[in-house]
Structures are given as C-alpha cells and as structure tokens.
Design an enzyme around this catalytic site. Structure first.
Site, PDB file in Angstrom:
ATOM      1  N   SER A  91       0.805  -1.229   0.000  1.00 14.98           N
ATOM      2  CA  SER A  91       0.000   0.000   0.000  1.00 14.98           C
ATOM      3  C   SER A  91       0.831   1.269   0.000  1.00 14.98           C
ATOM      4  O   SER A  91       0.806   2.062   0.952  1.00 14.98           O
ATOM      5  CB  SER A  91      -0.946  -0.042   1.196  1.00 14.98           C
ATOM      6  OG  SER A  91      -1.705  -1.217   1.107  1.00 14.98           O
ATOM      7  N   ARG A 106       7.836   6.273  -3.811  1.00 18.34           N
ATOM      8  CA  ARG A 106       8.372   6.829  -2.577  1.00 18.34           C
ATOM      9  C   ARG A 106       7.615   6.221  -1.402  1.00 18.34           C
ATOM     10  O   ARG A 106       6.456   5.819  -1.555  1.00 18.34           O
ATOM     11  CB  ARG A 106       8.248   8.356  -2.538  1.00 18.34           C
ATOM     12  CG  ARG A 106       6.879   8.907  -2.308  1.00 18.34           C
ATOM     13  CD  ARG A 106       6.735  10.316  -2.793  1.00 18.34           C
ATOM     14  NE  ARG A 106       6.437  10.311  -4.211  1.00 18.34           N
ATOM     15  CZ  ARG A 106       5.208  10.117  -4.705  1.00 18.34           C
ATOM     16  NH1 ARG A 106       4.193   9.927  -3.905  1.00 18.34           N
ATOM     17  NH2 ARG A 106       4.985  10.135  -6.003  1.00 18.34           N
ATOM     18  N   ASP A 144      -3.968  -1.285  -1.559  1.00 18.10           N
ATOM     19  CA  ASP A 144      -5.098  -1.634  -0.681  1.00 18.10           C
ATOM     20  C   ASP A 144      -6.429  -1.084  -1.196  1.00 18.10           C
ATOM     21  O   ASP A 144      -7.482  -1.704  -1.042  1.00 18.10           O
ATOM     22  CB  ASP A 144      -4.846  -1.197   0.783  1.00 18.10           C
ATOM     23  CG  ASP A 144      -4.353   0.227   0.943  1.00 18.10           C
ATOM     24  OD1 ASP A 144      -4.207   0.932  -0.079  1.00 18.10           O
ATOM     25  OD2 ASP A 144      -4.106   0.650   2.082  1.00 18.10           O
TER      26      ASP A 144
HETATM   27  C1  BGC Z   1      -0.299   5.256   0.164  1.00 12.64           C
HETATM   28  C2  BGC Z   1      -1.391   4.607  -0.660  1.00 12.64           C
HETATM   29  C3  BGC Z   1      -2.305   3.805   0.252  1.00 12.64           C
HETATM   30  C4  BGC Z   1      -2.810   4.678   1.382  1.00 12.64           C
HETATM   31  C5  BGC Z   1      -3.703   3.918   2.347  1.00 12.64           C
HETATM   32  C6  BGC Z   1      -0.890   6.042   1.323  1.00 12.64           C
HETATM   33  O1  BGC Z   1       0.119   6.549   2.129  1.00 12.64           O
HETATM   34  O2  BGC Z   1       0.473   6.142  -0.633  1.00 12.64           O
HETATM   35  O3  BGC Z   1      -0.817   3.756  -1.631  1.00 12.64           O
HETATM   36  O4  BGC Z   1      -3.386   3.339  -0.507  1.00 12.64           O
HETATM   37  O5  BGC Z   1      -1.716   5.190   2.109  1.00 12.64           O
HETATM   38  O6  BGC Z   1      -3.050   2.820   2.908  1.00 12.64           O
END
Ligand code: BGC
Length: 420
Positions: A91, A106, A144
C-alpha cells in the site's frame, strides 16, 4: 483488469503490508458463487523495520510467510507443496507496468527504508521467498484501495469506488482502458475496465489549493518526506494525534493562553506520542464534565486539567476530526464528478473510518453539500464498510490474473511461468 464474476475458485495466499501490521491470509474461493473461507495471522511490523534496511524488511516478511505456511500446512518439506498464487497488497505509490510488479515511487506513512525507492519490489520479495524455498508464486501486486474496490464489488455490484481512511488515505476506481493515454501501447479493448489507484494522498503537494495551518507545516517539515502527501498529512490517522499535540504544546508555550500552566508537559512534547485513538476517546467522552478526558490526560500524559482546558481539548479534537472527515469526502466527490457518477456505493476500510467517532456522519454531510443533493433526498452516494480488500481483494485479483493467463490474454503480466 475487469471485475470478478463470483465464479472464481481456488486457494490463494495474500500478504498485506499496510502500515501498522503485516497480515498473511489463506483464502479459499469456493464453488458456491461469491463464497470464500479465510484463515489469517497478524504480525506486528516492528517500528525499527520501518526506518531500517531493505534486506531486513524482505527477510522479515518472508519469515512471517514461512511461519504461516508451516503452521497451517503440516508438511515436512515445503518444497513438496505446489506453488500457491499470492496477491501482495503493497500500500504505497508504485509504478506498475505489469500486474505482478511495482516500482516504489516513494515511501509514505512514516516509512523510510533505504534501498527500495525507485526499485521494483517484486524481485526483492521473490528473492527472499526463493531463499527459503517457499512454495509461492507472486501473481499480483496491488494497492489496498484496489483490493477494497474489487472485494467490495464482489458482493455488491453498485460499488464503484474503494477507499482507505486509515494510517494513510487514498482511493481507487475503474476507468476505461481507452481513456488512459499512458497504456495506449498495450492496445487493450477501449471499453475494458482497469483499476486506477488515485494516490490522492499526494493531492496539492504544491500547496496551492488547501489552506494549511502552521501545525500542518510542522507535521510536513518534521516528516521523513517533506513536501510529499500534503492531503494525507491533513486527514490520515497517522497525523491526527500529532496535529492535536502540536496545537496544545503551542498553546502551552504561548504563556498568554494560560493552557496547562505550571504543569510538566514533557510527555506531551514527544513527537507522535498521541495517536488518533486519543482523539477518538476525547470525542467519545459521554460525560458533561469530560471526566474521561480528564483521566486520559492524567494517566497518559501526567497533566491535570481544568474545565476550560478540557473544553478546549474536546473542541480541538472535534475540529481536527471534522476537517479530516470533510476533506476525505472531497476525494470521493472528486471521483464521482470525474466519472459522472450520480449514485453508487463506496467501499471504505481503515482505522479512522471504522473507529473514529462521527467520521462517517460528518463525511456524509460533506458529500451532500458538495454533490448538491436536494433537501430531503436520501444519500445518493453512500460510503459503507468494505469487504476485506487486502485479503479477499488480493486473492480475487490473483485469481483474475491467472484466469487471464489461461485465456491467453497476457497483457500486463510479467511472470506466466507455471500457469500455462
Ligand atoms: C499510500 C497509498 C495507500 C494509502 C492507504 C498512502 O500513504 O500512498 O498507496 O493506498 O496510504 O493505505
């Protein structure tokens, strides 16, 4: 690509690396349409790993999967098992040229592991798995939000958006392949739906749209990635307690405000000492004299509070929680406007959505205002608790990928070995 139709079957593993925990699941998609069995184990993600070295991370992940398989499959030699397809819920923002790869753009959510940004995480994960000879084949790497969307759409075909309001924030929706210039080279059918991970936690990184408070600026500057995830830093669970803490320390240090005067606030001075559950407890305090809040300050921070201070804390928590809920609704509304969705269900998951008091109701009021529903009209877009996206969603996406390979549709799949 595409939605599950409820006829997917088979046994899958899923690995969820989100924020706080690592979760491994085994999911059996059953013959009965839309039915599944799931077993799962959770492993705490040690804090030091989040800011450690790449190799330690993959070793830890592989160890957890090994423990899981050994515990649930009584075999002497793991190599005897057939390779189980695994859906990996990773995620973080990743550039994907294939469904089973992902170059980490990142780290977000306070993660700062050296040697991973700019790299494809699939081979890093696969190397650790191969070292232990684990019977696993990485079939899909997903976000996610995408998992949440697909898992929710599995049981409710009016689900059009999948959201996470937790440690971080983000959403995914389905777009037509023909509307996405960067995949034009794949020559996919223009009407074919493909999931878009918006990564809208990075909205307004340029700081030109949303007004920021001086506390937002401090949260950003003191984070491992200043200038990134501007929107997320105003609304996600990781930051709500920190915003609250920064305001209180500022009010205390500004002597004319007379807040916690003469008290030792050394515990409150420690960054990230309060998480969003602290604010939840304050907002949930049922007593007129805010006695739960008073006990919380005494027990957690060693601070004795008076009535005006307690009222200030309650109001502050309300403001931070309300801003988070209303801005969260903006993300959902933006997708509805872009796709011209007049009514739908939105599947949402994450600790803030599930646990923060009034978050859902505040978000619903904001959606009504933004989308201009008539007075008395029922909610046309409803944000509902999602199915388990990083477990069932990841398994379904792995199943859909394997089905595509078997049908000879290899677009966007890196590793087809062992499937055909
Ligand atoms: C991430 C996402 C993720 C979200 C929730 C963010 O910090 O960049 O990819 O879906 O958090 O988990």
């Amino acid at each position: 690509m595409g939605y599950p139709d409820g006829n997917e079957t088979g046994t899958y593993l899923s690995l969820d690396m989100g924020g706080t925990n690592l979760r491994v699941c085994e999911i059996v998609l059953l013959e009965e349409k839309g039915e599944f069995d799931i077993i799962q184990s959770k492993y705490r993600m040690p804090e030091e790993l989040k800011t450690g070295e790449s190799e330690e991370l993959w070793e830890y992940i592989a160890d957890c999967i090994q423990q899981f398989i050994e515990y649930h499959h009584e075999v002497e030699n793991l190599e005897q098992l057939d390779k189980i397809p695994l859906g990996f819920t990773f995620s973080f923002p990743a550039t994907q040229t294939y469904i089973d790869n992902g170059i980490l753009q990142r780290w977000t959510k306070g993660f700062d592991i050296s040697g991973v940004e700019g790299k494809d995480v699939a081979p890093l994960f696969e190397a650790a798995i191969a070292k232990r000879k684990l019977p696993i084949r990485l079939s899909a790497l997903i976000n996610d939000t995408t998992g949440t969307l697909i898992a929710s759409a599995y049981t409710d075909d009016t689900m059009k958006i999948g959201c996470i309001f937790g440690t971080g924030c983000n959403a995914a929706y389905m777009e037509n392949c023909g509307s996405i210039p960067k995949i034009a080279d794949y020559n996919l059918p223009p009407e074919m739906p493909i999931a878009i991970n918006c990564e809208y936690g990075a909205f307004d990184n340029e700081h030109v749209v949303l007004p920021r408070t001086s506390y937002d600026v401090i949260v950003d500057e003191d984070s491992p990635r200043p200038g990134q995830q501007a929107f997320e830093k105003m609304i996600a669970g990781l930051y709500l307690g920190e915003l609250f803490r920064l305001v209180l320390v500022d009010l205390h240090d500004n002597k004319s405000c007379n807040v916690f005067q003469g008290q030792d606030i050394s515990k409150l001075r420690k960054a990230y000492t309060l998480d969003s559950s602290f604010l939840s407890l304050i907002e949930e305090d049922p007593f007129e004299n805010l006695s739960d809040t008073s006990n919380l300050f005494k027990n957690e921070l060693g601070i004795i509070t008076n009535k005006p201070e307690l009222e200030l804390c309650r109001r502050l928590a309300e403001l931070i929680g309300t801003r988070a809920a209303r801005l969260s609704a903006c993300g959902v509304a933006a997708i509805c406007k872009k796709k011209d969705i007049k009514s739908c269900h939105v599947g949402a998951d994450g600790s803030v959505f599930n646990k923060y008091p009034h978050f859902k109701a505040r978000g619903a009021v904001a959606l009504r205002e933004i989308l201009d529903w008539k007075q008395g009209e029922k909610d046309l877009v409803s944000i509902l608790a999602a199915e388990d996206g990083s477990g069932v969603g990841a398994a379904l996406i792995a199943a859909l990928t394997i089905k595509r390979v078997k049908e000879g549709n290899l677009a966007g799949i890196r590793n087809t070995e062992g499937i055909i």
